[in-house]
Write an enzyme that holds these catalytic residues in place. Structure first.
Site, PDB file in Angstrom:
ATOM      1  CG  ASP A  65      -1.953  -1.043   1.243  1.00  8.48           C
ATOM      2  OD1 ASP A  65      -2.935  -0.890   0.504  1.00  8.48           O
ATOM      3  OD2 ASP A  65      -1.811  -2.030   1.988  1.00  8.48           O
ATOM      4  NE  ARG A  73       0.824  -0.105   4.320  1.00  5.10           N
ATOM      5  CZ  ARG A  73      -0.169   0.261   5.107  1.00  5.10           C
ATOM      6  NH1 ARG A  73       0.052   1.114   6.101  1.00  5.10           N
ATOM      7  NH2 ARG A  73      -1.391  -0.207   4.916  1.00  5.10           N
ATOM      8  NE  ARG A 141      -6.595   5.455   2.353  1.00  7.75           N
ATOM      9  CZ  ARG A 141      -7.082   4.256   2.711  1.00  7.75           C
ATOM     10  NH1 ARG A 141      -7.903   4.144   3.742  1.00  7.75           N
ATOM     11  NH2 ARG A 141      -6.757   3.181   2.016  1.00  7.75           N
ATOM     12  CE  LYS A 171      -6.032   1.340  -1.409  1.00  7.39           C
ATOM     13  NZ  LYS A 171      -4.927   0.867  -0.569  1.00  7.39           N
ATOM     14  CG  HIS A 172     -11.280   0.176  -0.228  1.00  7.53           C
ATOM     15  ND1 HIS A 172     -10.927   1.517  -0.124  1.00  7.53           N
ATOM     16  CD2 HIS A 172     -10.296  -0.535   0.394  1.00  7.53           C
ATOM     17  CE1 HIS A 172      -9.785   1.609   0.561  1.00  7.53           C
ATOM     18  NE2 HIS A 172      -9.385   0.384   0.884  1.00  7.53           N
ATOM     19  CG  HIS A 184      -8.585  -1.015   9.071  1.00  6.88           C
ATOM     20  ND1 HIS A 184      -8.923  -0.017   8.192  1.00  6.88           N
ATOM     21  CD2 HIS A 184      -7.511  -1.656   8.523  1.00  6.88           C
ATOM     22  CE1 HIS A 184      -8.087  -0.043   7.158  1.00  6.88           C
ATOM     23  NE2 HIS A 184      -7.235  -1.026   7.332  1.00  6.88           N
ATOM     24  CG  ASP A 254      -9.620  -4.372   2.543  1.00  4.83           C
ATOM     25  OD1 ASP A 254      -8.385  -4.546   2.711  1.00  4.83           O
ATOM     26  OD2 ASP A 254     -10.174  -3.283   2.778  1.00  4.83           O
TER      27      ASP A 254
END
Length: 341
Positions: A65, A73, A141, A171-172, A184, A254
């Protein structure tokens, strides 16, 4: 050996003997890296090489990601910072083509970073259209506030990645922007009408339905299936993602470890694949959880295998010619140096 219909993570900066033996045994289709797996360029290159060696496939997907902003990351000191998606849509320019150019350029720079490490899939672009009442998990985002803005800049980002030898994963799907919870942590339920969803949330995904890979949303859309999130809903995957949106690429769940899903990991994997996901994703590298996920998967065969092969076939044999230093200078000028490393 036939690959398994799963993408798995590992725990640290290098594979343990147990992880290497497990991956050799179960043959996942691909792998995913997180910040815990990243230290230096040489270390990441060694890890991606070691992961592929366990499955003996040079083109085995290695995902990350790398969106920019909150979801990045790879970062300083070895890699530059990138802006969130929203920043591209806010570039000061009279000509919207400038925003598209810089979005593509940012993704091309990210692809340059990733391809040099052996990473060949970026979980980008985010095609969710944010809602003013939605949870901030999407927030900046998103490339913009309208389906058109998101589609145009999402397309630019996808093209930049492919030009650099990295596959995009949209995504998503079919859209997380209206969700009022972070999947999450909780299961979001969206109560918008089917017509409203089709006009706003699904539109960017329809515009990019030719992309090679897509990641599902762990979101319940009550107008489509009041009981199951998209990831485990045969109705949403068949009638919305495949038919209404027209996406026929590789559909990846996911992360199965997210709290939006219920049941043990074997059930989560089985339910996702039974609903129509081609591949399931498990990210945290926990060995016990991965074993349970694998127990609920199957070999990647039939239509799913064809989609997987077609996705990998979208990787160019050679990256687009690219002057990295000139590109960085152009990118930094567009943002007035705010995102320089």
């Amino acid at each position: 050996m036939t690959a398994g219909a799963c993408i798995l993570g590992c725990a640290g900066l290098a594979l343990s003997p147990g992880e290497a033996a497990f991956f050799r045994e179960v043959q996942p289709w691909g792998f995913i890296l997180f910040r815990r797996n990243v230290d230096t360029p040489d270390q990441v290159r060694a890890l991606t090489s070691a992961l592929r060696a366990t499955v003996d496939r040079a083109d085995a997907p290695v995902l990350i990601d790398q969106e920019g902003g909150r979801v990045q990351r790879l970062g300083p000191p070895h890699w530059r910072r990138y802006p969130p998606g929203r920043a591209y849509g806010q570039i000061s320019a009279n000509d919207p083509l400038i925003r598209r150019e810089i979005t593509r350029l940012g993704a091309r720079l990210m692809a340059h970073d990733l391809a040099g490490l052996g990473i060949n899939v970026d979980c980008l672009p985010v095609l969710d259209v944010p809602d003013p009442h939605g949870h901030e998990v999407i927030g900046d985002r998103a490339y913009g506030d309208t389906p058109g803005e998101v589609a145009v800049l999402g397309r630019a980002a996808a093209e930049g990645l492919i030009a650099g030898g990295v596959l995009p994963m949209i995504k998503h799907i079919p859209g997380h922007g209206r969700a009022q919870a972070d999947s999450h942590l909780n299961l979001p339920v969206v109560d918008a009408s089917a017509a409203d969803l089709d006009a706003r949330d699904f539109a960017p995904f329809r515009a990019l339905s030719d992309m090679p890979m897509a990641m599902t949303a762990h979101v319940v859309y009550s107008a489509l299936d009041a009981r199951r999130p998209a990831t485990t809903s045969r109705a949403v995957i068949k009638h919305t993602i495949r038919d209404a949106i027209g996406f026929d690429g590789l559909l990846v769940s996911d992360d199965l470890s997210m709290k939006a899903l219920s049941g043990d990991f074997t059930r989560r994997a089985r339910a996702s694949l039974a609903a129509g996901c081609d591949v399931v994703l498990h990210c945290n590298g926990d060995m016990a959880e991965m074993r349970a996920v694998v127990a609920g998967t199957k070999a990647l065969t039939g239509r799913a295998a064809a989609r997987a092969a077609a996705a990998l076939a979208r990787l160019p044999r050679m990256a687009e010619p690219f002057d990295v230093e000139a590109a960085r200078a152009r990118f930094d000028a567009a943002f007035e140096g705010r995102w320089a490393a």
